[in-house]
Write an enzyme that holds these catalytic residues in place. Structure first.
Site, mmCIF file in Angstrom:
data_model
loop_
_atom_site.group_PDB
_atom_site.id
_atom_site.type_symbol
_atom_site.label_atom_id
_atom_site.label_comp_id
_atom_site.label_asym_id
_atom_site.label_seq_id
_atom_site.Cartn_x
_atom_site.Cartn_y
_atom_site.Cartn_z
ATOM 1 N N CYS A 47 -1.686 1.773 -2.893
ATOM 2 C CA CYS A 47 -2.662 2.842 -2.664
ATOM 3 C C CYS A 47 -2.073 4.246 -2.711
ATOM 4 O O CYS A 47 -2.618 5.131 -3.377
ATOM 5 C CB CYS A 47 -3.339 2.656 -1.298
ATOM 6 S SG CYS A 47 -3.759 0.969 -0.882
ATOM 7 N N CYS A 76 0.822 -1.220 0.000
ATOM 8 C CA CYS A 76 0.000 0.000 0.000
ATOM 9 C C CYS A 76 0.849 1.259 0.000
ATOM 10 O O CYS A 76 0.682 2.140 -0.837
ATOM 11 C CB CYS A 76 -0.929 -0.002 1.210
ATOM 12 S SG CYS A 76 -1.855 1.532 1.401
ATOM 13 N N LYS A 115 -0.328 5.311 -6.121
ATOM 14 C CA LYS A 115 -1.410 5.244 -7.118
ATOM 15 C C LYS A 115 -2.348 6.431 -7.009
ATOM 16 O O LYS A 115 -2.691 7.079 -8.002
ATOM 17 C CB LYS A 115 -2.152 3.913 -6.929
ATOM 18 C CG LYS A 115 -3.411 3.714 -7.746
ATOM 19 C CD LYS A 115 -4.675 4.123 -7.029
ATOM 20 C CE LYS A 115 -4.943 3.407 -5.751
ATOM 21 N NZ LYS A 115 -5.362 2.041 -5.879
ATOM 22 N N GLU A 173 -6.468 1.171 -13.125
ATOM 23 C CA GLU A 173 -6.045 2.412 -12.459
ATOM 24 C C GLU A 173 -4.772 2.966 -13.103
ATOM 25 O O GLU A 173 -4.669 4.167 -13.382
ATOM 26 C CB GLU A 173 -5.816 2.155 -10.971
ATOM 27 C CG GLU A 173 -7.109 1.944 -10.189
ATOM 28 C CD GLU A 173 -6.866 1.515 -8.748
ATOM 29 O OE1 GLU A 173 -7.777 1.677 -7.917
ATOM 30 O OE2 GLU A 173 -5.772 1.002 -8.447
ATOM 31 N N HIS A 183 -27.698 19.112 -1.926
ATOM 32 C CA HIS A 183 -27.814 19.575 -3.314
ATOM 33 C C HIS A 183 -26.949 20.809 -3.547
ATOM 34 O O HIS A 183 -26.887 21.693 -2.684
ATOM 35 C CB HIS A 183 -29.289 19.915 -3.603
ATOM 36 C CG HIS A 183 -29.549 20.238 -5.037
ATOM 37 N ND1 HIS A 183 -29.501 19.284 -6.024
ATOM 38 C CD2 HIS A 183 -29.862 21.425 -5.640
ATOM 39 C CE1 HIS A 183 -29.785 19.861 -7.178
ATOM 40 N NE2 HIS A 183 -30.002 21.163 -6.968
ATOM 41 N N GLU A 203 -26.132 12.782 -3.814
ATOM 42 C CA GLU A 203 -27.574 12.854 -3.559
ATOM 43 C C GLU A 203 -28.371 11.927 -4.467
ATOM 44 O O GLU A 203 -29.508 11.549 -4.152
ATOM 45 C CB GLU A 203 -28.085 14.289 -3.722
ATOM 46 C CG GLU A 203 -28.095 14.794 -5.147
ATOM 47 C CD GLU A 203 -28.741 16.177 -5.280
ATOM 48 O OE1 GLU A 203 -29.840 16.364 -4.724
ATOM 49 O OE2 GLU A 203 -28.138 17.032 -5.942
ATOM 50 N N TYR A 219 -8.174 -4.165 -11.021
ATOM 51 C CA TYR A 219 -8.308 -2.743 -10.707
ATOM 52 C C TYR A 219 -6.960 -2.043 -10.807
ATOM 53 O O TYR A 219 -6.886 -0.877 -11.205
ATOM 54 C CB TYR A 219 -8.966 -2.542 -9.338
ATOM 55 C CG TYR A 219 -8.158 -2.963 -8.136
ATOM 56 C CD1 TYR A 219 -7.285 -2.077 -7.521
ATOM 57 C CD2 TYR A 219 -8.284 -4.236 -7.602
ATOM 58 C CE1 TYR A 219 -6.553 -2.450 -6.410
ATOM 59 C CE2 TYR A 219 -7.553 -4.629 -6.505
ATOM 60 C CZ TYR A 219 -6.681 -3.732 -5.905
ATOM 61 O OH TYR A 219 -5.943 -4.106 -4.812
#
Length: 479
Positions: free
Chosen positions: A93, A88, A96, A213, A454, A459, A209
């Site tokens: 992570c 990581c 990346k 990515e 909003h 939302e 992934y």
């Protein structure tokens, strides 16, 4: 006792301690207090200095145990190596997300004229400057982990580990279907974050992934990028969302070779790489030239060099992962495994960290809580981010039957939400919030009664009133 984390680890059970033996002449371990045979005893010996292992070690030390961490990084075939912190921090992570952010900033610069900003038509990107900043940040995190271990009086051994028997681990020196040209000329995701120069025109092999990515931020940085996919993208994720991810990437410049597998990589006199691949549908061969070939086809846990069989620890012969129960215990009661090395566990940093802390607390008699692996949220940081928590549509239908599932929630009252899948900007931030509700057993009715903020993308989750099976168009056309 021993606990395997990222790779593996061991931890103390009441009645005995775990013994660590270093081969001093061969390994040159410095500053270690030991007996004449080079042996030291620890309450907790953690093998693997990744997120889960470090979390377990720090927690156990804070609770009064004598702790050691053994961690060694085997260099990639291209010679890339890194410091303490695991995948990581060093090649996952953190770098990346930083390169993903760099690509997003490029998109914002291209959008800026539409908001009245006068910027040059072509704004160049300096890979070297970005890479230096990313690598310096990673090195600062490596140092931070070293300092934290020192502050907690956790002994750190930068050396490989191997089991002698179920109560002793020994420090050892390193050492002791290929695709033609893959090792000689290709790089992996371990290397991409440590390149000093731009990779140029890149072929990314894989559909995980990590592959998507990397391809996403390379395209975003202005590089000609192609992804080669053997079967389906993002296996294990919701396939409707996976298709939307790749469609968006394709519409923004990433090229895809679907249903293809590479067979050869050849270096040409001008330094470019000629890749030959086979189309699985037609059987025909084709080829193309690239500056870089990036292999992103998955990781295999580094458990074989641990000699787990000498300790009696069982592994899956296919995946080489360590078999564990709900307590994270292996087939040997005082040896535990957490993180990516454990069979059937999500390969996610936050999961490993929590599992490591909970394990340390149980071993120190501070808690009996087990790690809950259900409804763990995650996000794929492709150009348009994909966040999810809970079951995919395919998993929900397989578990409950198609007639019982609607909008990835049960049709029968109280219509519990089984999974949430969000594709859009800042998907990780959005998914993290909704994950708490799903963890607490949120129903569809409760989601519909949640007032949205909003104007936000999030939302829209509170406005999901069109079921997929209805066939209606869910496109939002107004507030």
């Amino acid at each position: 006792m021993a606990a395997m984390a990222g790779r593996a680890a061991a931890l103390r059970r009441s009645g005995f301690r775990f013994r660590w033996r270093t081969r001093v002449a061969a390994c040159g371990v410095r500053g270690a207090a030991q007996d004449a045979a080079g042996r030291q005893d620890y309450d907790v010996l953690v093998i693997g200095g990744g997120s889960g292992g470090l979390a377990c070690a720090k927690e156990a030390a804070q609770l009064g145990k004598k702790v050691a961490v053994v961690d060694y990084v085997e260099p990639s075939p291209r010679g890339t190596r890194w410091g303490l912190g695991g995948t990581c921090v060093n090649v996952g992570c953190i770098p990346k997300k930083l390169m993903h952010q760099a690509a997003l900033l490029g998109d914002m610069i291209r959008d800026a004229p539409h908001y009245g900003w006068e910027v040059p038509q072509q704004v160049p990107h300096d890979w070297r400057k970005m890479a230096e900043a990313v690598q310096n940040h990673v090195k600062s995190l490596n140092w931070g982990h070293r300092v934290q271990l020192q502050d907690r009086k956790v002994k750190y051994f930068n050396i490989k580990a191997s089991f002698v028997n179920e109560h002793m681990v020994c420090g050892v020196t390193k050492g002791g279907k290929e695709i033609e040209g893959a090792l000689e000329y290709g790089i992996t995701s371990d290397d991409i974050f440590w390149l000093k120069e731009s990779p140029g025109k890149t072929l990314v092999v894989g559909a995980s992934y990590v592959a998507l990515e990397c391809a996403g931020f390379l395209t975003g940085l202005g590089l000609d990028t192609t992804v080669m996919i053997r079967s389906i993208p993002l296996r294990g994720f919701d396939q409707q969302m996976s298709s939307l991810v790749t469609e968006h990437m394709a519409s923004h410049g990433t090229q895809f070779l679907r249903g293809c597998t590479p067979s050869r990589v050849k270096k040409l006199p001008d330094g470019q790489l000629q890749v030959t691949w086979k189309d699985l549908a037609s059987g025909r061969e084709d080829m193309g030239t690239f500056d870089t070939v990036l292999w992103a086809i998955g990781r295999v846990p580094e458990t074989r060099s641990l000699n787990l069989e000498k300790a009696g620890v069982n592994t899956n012969p296919n995946s080489h992962k360590i078999l564990v129960d709900a307590q994270e215990a292996t087939s040997v009661p005082h040896i535990y495994a957490i993180g990516d090395a454990a069979e059937g566990r999500p390969e996610l940093t936050p999961t490993a960290i929590m599992a490591g802390r909970l394990l340390a607390q149980r071993l120190c008699g501070q808690s009996s809580d087990l790690m809950d692996y259900d409804n763990v949220p995650t996000t794929v940081f492709t150009p348009l981010e994909y966040g999810c928590v809970g079951l995919s549509e395919e998993e929900a239908v397989a578990r409950h039957g198609e007639e019982h599932v609607e909008m990835v929630c049960l049709r029968e009252p109280p219509q519990l939400v089984l999974g949430l899948h969000f594709l859009g900007p800042n998907a990780g931030e959005v998914t993290q919030g909704f994950a708490l509700g799903i963890k607490c057993g949120a129903s569809y009715t409760q989601v519909m009664r949640t007032v949205g903020i909003h104007p936000t993308c999030a939302e829209e989750v509170a406005k999901l009133r069109i079921a997929k099976r209805s066939g209606l168009d869910p496109t939002v056309t107004g507030c």
